[in-house]
Design a protein around this motif. Structure first.
Motif, PDB file in Angstrom:
ATOM      1  N   SER A   1      16.870   1.529   0.557  1.00 54.06           N
ATOM      2  CA  SER A   1      18.207   1.437   0.944  1.00 54.06           C
ATOM      3  C   SER A   1      18.725   0.059   1.158  1.00 54.06           C
ATOM      4  O   SER A   1      19.680  -0.355   0.929  1.00 54.06           O
ATOM      5  N   THR A   2      17.543  -0.655   1.821  1.00 54.98           N
ATOM      6  CA  THR A   2      17.893  -2.215   2.137  1.00 54.98           C
ATOM      7  C   THR A   2      17.805  -3.133   1.041  1.00 54.98           C
ATOM      8  O   THR A   2      18.509  -4.049   0.640  1.00 54.98           O
ATOM      9  N   PHE A   3      16.937  -2.641   0.054  1.00 53.80           N
ATOM     10  CA  PHE A   3      16.449  -3.579  -1.094  1.00 53.80           C
ATOM     11  C   PHE A   3      16.656  -2.604  -2.401  1.00 53.80           C
ATOM     12  O   PHE A   3      15.464  -2.216  -2.842  1.00 53.80           O
ATOM     13  N   PRO A   4      17.852  -2.048  -2.754  1.00 52.45           N
ATOM     14  CA  PRO A   4      17.691  -0.838  -3.758  1.00 52.45           C
ATOM     15  C   PRO A   4      17.442  -1.425  -5.078  1.00 52.45           C
ATOM     16  O   PRO A   4      16.980  -0.608  -5.838  1.00 52.45           O
ATOM     17  N   HIS A   5      17.607  -2.714  -5.260  1.00 49.87           N
ATOM     18  CA  HIS A   5      16.902  -3.410  -6.689  1.00 49.87           C
ATOM     19  C   HIS A   5      15.387  -3.673  -6.568  1.00 49.87           C
ATOM     20  O   HIS A   5      14.789  -4.467  -7.359  1.00 49.87           O
ATOM     21  N   GLY A   6      14.389  -3.371  -5.454  1.00 47.67           N
ATOM     22  CA  GLY A   6      13.243  -3.729  -5.275  1.00 47.67           C
ATOM     23  C   GLY A   6      12.359  -3.008  -6.321  1.00 47.67           C
ATOM     24  O   GLY A   6      12.522  -1.714  -6.602  1.00 47.67           O
ATOM     25  N   TYR A   7      11.361  -3.629  -6.913  1.00 43.75           N
ATOM     26  CA  TYR A   7      10.377  -2.991  -7.881  1.00 43.75           C
ATOM     27  C   TYR A   7       9.051  -3.813  -7.499  1.00 43.75           C
ATOM     28  O   TYR A   7       9.048  -4.560  -6.780  1.00 43.75           O
ATOM     29  N   GLN A   8       7.937  -3.142  -8.218  1.00 41.42           N
ATOM     30  CA  GLN A   8       6.605  -3.529  -8.011  1.00 41.42           C
ATOM     31  C   GLN A   8       6.313  -3.729  -6.605  1.00 41.42           C
ATOM     32  O   GLN A   8       5.628  -4.641  -5.958  1.00 41.42           O
ATOM     33  N   ILE A   9       6.545  -2.531  -5.775  1.00 38.67           N
ATOM     34  CA  ILE A   9       6.243  -2.317  -4.360  1.00 38.67           C
ATOM     35  C   ILE A   9       4.890  -2.326  -3.926  1.00 38.67           C
ATOM     36  O   ILE A   9       4.322  -1.084  -4.600  1.00 38.67           O
ATOM     37  N   GLU A  10       4.263  -3.040  -3.103  1.00 31.62           N
ATOM     38  CA  GLU A  10       2.834  -2.844  -2.538  1.00 31.62           C
ATOM     39  C   GLU A  10       3.187  -2.728  -1.107  1.00 31.62           C
ATOM     40  O   GLU A  10       3.584  -3.390  -0.456  1.00 31.62           O
ATOM     41  N   TRP A  11       2.245  -1.937  -0.618  1.00 31.61           N
ATOM     42  CA  TRP A  11       2.279  -1.666   0.885  1.00 31.61           C
ATOM     43  C   TRP A  11       0.957  -2.188   1.531  1.00 31.61           C
ATOM     44  O   TRP A  11       0.051  -1.694   0.877  1.00 31.61           O
ATOM     45  N   GLU A  12       1.055  -2.688   2.782  1.00 31.73           N
ATOM     46  CA  GLU A  12      -0.198  -2.977   3.450  1.00 31.73           C
ATOM     47  C   GLU A  12       0.147  -2.369   5.084  1.00 31.73           C
ATOM     48  O   GLU A  12       1.193  -2.586   5.497  1.00 31.73           O
ATOM     49  N   LYS A  13      -0.773  -2.246   5.637  1.00 34.72           N
ATOM     50  CA  LYS A  13      -0.726  -2.001   7.181  1.00 34.72           C
ATOM     51  C   LYS A  13      -0.970  -3.176   8.033  1.00 34.72           C
ATOM     52  O   LYS A  13      -1.643  -4.078   7.610  1.00 34.72           O
ATOM     53  N   SER A  14       0.047  -3.478   8.823  1.00 33.38           N
ATOM     54  CA  SER A  14       0.092  -4.590   9.590  1.00 33.38           C
ATOM     55  C   SER A  14       0.281  -4.510  11.173  1.00 33.38           C
ATOM     56  O   SER A  14       1.298  -4.242  11.462  1.00 33.38           O
ATOM     57  N   GLY A  15      -1.006  -4.330  11.577  1.00 31.26           N
ATOM     58  CA  GLY A  15      -0.852  -3.803  12.946  1.00 31.26           C
ATOM     59  C   GLY A  15      -0.614  -2.292  12.899  1.00 31.26           C
ATOM     60  O   GLY A  15      -1.146  -1.220  12.383  1.00 31.26           O
ATOM     61  N   LYS A  16       0.537  -1.823  13.759  1.00 30.40           N
ATOM     62  CA  LYS A  16       1.111  -0.703  13.578  1.00 30.40           C
ATOM     63  C   LYS A  16       2.347  -0.598  12.640  1.00 30.40           C
ATOM     64  O   LYS A  16       2.797   0.499  12.545  1.00 30.40           O
TER      65      LYS A  16
ATOM     66  N   SER B   1     -12.530  -5.160   1.839  1.00 23.60           N
ATOM     67  CA  SER B   1     -11.570  -6.430   1.581  1.00 23.60           C
ATOM     68  C   SER B   1     -10.127  -5.752   1.339  1.00 23.60           C
ATOM     69  O   SER B   1      -9.244  -6.429   1.374  1.00 23.60           O
ATOM     70  N   CYS B   2     -10.052  -4.439   0.684  1.00 26.72           N
ATOM     71  CA  CYS B   2      -8.875  -3.774   0.632  1.00 26.72           C
ATOM     72  C   CYS B   2      -8.206  -2.938   1.697  1.00 26.72           C
ATOM     73  O   CYS B   2      -7.380  -1.984   1.503  1.00 26.72           O
ATOM     74  N   ASP B   3      -8.947  -3.048   2.806  1.00 27.69           N
ATOM     75  CA  ASP B   3      -8.573  -1.844   3.901  1.00 27.69           C
ATOM     76  C   ASP B   3      -7.233  -1.851   4.342  1.00 27.69           C
ATOM     77  O   ASP B   3      -6.581  -1.064   4.948  1.00 27.69           O
ATOM     78  N   ASP B   4      -6.295  -3.130   4.287  1.00 30.19           N
ATOM     79  CA  ASP B   4      -5.093  -3.104   4.589  1.00 30.19           C
ATOM     80  C   ASP B   4      -4.318  -2.520   3.755  1.00 30.19           C
ATOM     81  O   ASP B   4      -3.125  -2.189   4.200  1.00 30.19           O
ATOM     82  N   ASP B   5      -4.660  -2.208   2.616  1.00 34.03           N
ATOM     83  CA  ASP B   5      -3.510  -1.887   1.547  1.00 34.03           C
ATOM     84  C   ASP B   5      -3.425  -0.425   1.766  1.00 34.03           C
ATOM     85  O   ASP B   5      -4.217   0.312   2.176  1.00 34.03           O
ATOM     86  N   VAL B   6      -2.281   0.314   1.358  1.00 29.93           N
ATOM     87  CA  VAL B   6      -1.852   1.643   1.897  1.00 29.93           C
ATOM     88  C   VAL B   6      -1.053   2.018   0.704  1.00 29.93           C
ATOM     89  O   VAL B   6      -0.390   1.571   0.014  1.00 29.93           O
ATOM     90  N   MET B   7      -1.671   3.188   0.323  1.00 27.96           N
ATOM     91  CA  MET B   7      -0.996   3.972  -0.778  1.00 27.96           C
ATOM     92  C   MET B   7       0.556   4.439  -0.417  1.00 27.96           C
ATOM     93  O   MET B   7       0.634   4.644   0.828  1.00 27.96           O
TER      94      MET B   7
ATOM     95  N   ASP C   1       5.364  -5.662   0.129  1.00 26.23           N
ATOM     96  CA  ASP C   1       5.543  -6.891  -0.917  1.00 26.23           C
ATOM     97  C   ASP C   1       6.186  -6.426  -2.087  1.00 26.23           C
ATOM     98  O   ASP C   1       5.775  -5.405  -2.459  1.00 26.23           O
ATOM     99  N   PHE C   2       7.224  -7.035  -2.702  1.00 30.52           N
ATOM    100  CA  PHE C   2       8.056  -6.358  -3.737  1.00 30.52           C
ATOM    101  C   PHE C   2       8.819  -7.648  -4.589  1.00 30.52           C
ATOM    102  O   PHE C   2       8.725  -8.778  -3.998  1.00 30.52           O
ATOM    103  N   LYS C   3       9.324  -7.268  -5.659  1.00 32.86           N
ATOM    104  CA  LYS C   3      10.468  -8.068  -6.242  1.00 32.86           C
ATOM    105  C   LYS C   3      11.837  -7.750  -6.360  1.00 32.86           C
ATOM    106  O   LYS C   3      11.999  -6.412  -6.409  1.00 32.86           O
ATOM    107  N   VAL C   4      12.603  -8.500  -6.112  1.00 29.17           N
ATOM    108  CA  VAL C   4      14.140  -8.203  -6.480  1.00 29.17           C
ATOM    109  C   VAL C   4      14.702  -9.227  -7.306  1.00 29.17           C
ATOM    110  O   VAL C   4      14.538 -10.435  -7.067  1.00 29.17           O
ATOM    111  N   HIS C   5      14.992  -8.849  -8.491  1.00 29.47           N
ATOM    112  CA  HIS C   5      15.480  -9.942  -9.710  1.00 29.47           C
ATOM    113  C   HIS C   5      14.673 -10.885  -9.797  1.00 29.47           C
ATOM    114  O   HIS C   5      14.829 -12.233  -9.953  1.00 29.47           O
ATOM    115  N   ALA C   6      13.126 -10.405 -10.043  1.00 32.68           N
ATOM    116  CA  ALA C   6      11.949 -11.476 -10.204  1.00 32.68           C
ATOM    117  C   ALA C   6      11.787 -12.361  -9.206  1.00 32.68           C
ATOM    118  O   ALA C   6      10.726 -13.100  -9.060  1.00 32.68           O
ATOM    119  N   ALA C   7      12.525 -12.091  -7.867  1.00 32.09           N
ATOM    120  CA  ALA C   7      12.136 -13.009  -6.851  1.00 32.09           C
ATOM    121  C   ALA C   7      11.175 -12.353  -5.921  1.00 32.09           C
ATOM    122  O   ALA C   7      11.487 -11.406  -5.393  1.00 32.09           O
TER     123      ALA C   7
END
Length: 146
Positions: free
Chosen positions: A37-52, A17-23, A57-63
């Motif tokens: 550089s595009t989202f310098p205020h991004g935090y709580q960043i989580e990565w997934e592989k989507s095809g290639k 179930s977690c095979d798309d998550d990427v460290m 997924d992350f937050k910027v100013h709580a959004a």
């Protein structure tokens, strides 16, 4: 004997179930650098592989935000959660006209090829509808990026 077998089955299901998550260290450096550089205020960043590609997924100013990057690091598209007050008036009018009896559940600004559209989730007593609108209130047939 049954308990170890059950534990192995549950662990296998969890891993599948977690095979798309990427460290983060498995995400190409160009992709991570472009995100920051595009989202310098991004935090709580989580990565997934989507095809290639790689999706962050992350937050910027709580959004809540999501961004899709090609392996080269190029930003393909992104979206961010927005409050109802940021939905263009033309979109609000189109929703009222075409979806009477529905209430706004979620709204996102979606940007692809430097064009912003709006992904809207509407809910009525019995249904939930996902629709996409251009800034001028035209309902688009493009797929909803979930």
């Amino acid at each position: 004997m049954k308990q170890p077998l059950i534990a192995i089955v549950l662990l296998s299901a969890l891993l599948v179930s977690c095979d798309d998550d990427v460290m983060p260290e498995k995400v190409p450096l160009e992709v991570r650098q472009n995100l920051l550089s595009t989202f310098p205020h991004g935090y709580q960043i989580e990565w997934e592989k989507s095809g290639k590609d790689f999706e962050a997924d992350f937050k910027v100013h709580a959004a809540e935000h999501s961004a899709l990057f090609q392996q080269s690091g190029k930003l393909a598209q992104y979206k961010r959660a927005i409050p109802a007050s940021e939905i263009p008036e033309a979109v609000t009018v189109a929703i009222a006209r075409h979806y009477p009896g529905h209430q706004l559940k979620e709204a996102e600004a979606f940007v692809k090829n430097q064009t912003t559209s709006f992904q809207i989730v509407l809910k009525s007593k019995s249904t939930e509808v996902e629709v996409v609108f251009s800034s001028d209130g035209q309902q688009l047939q493009q797929p909803f990026w979930g």
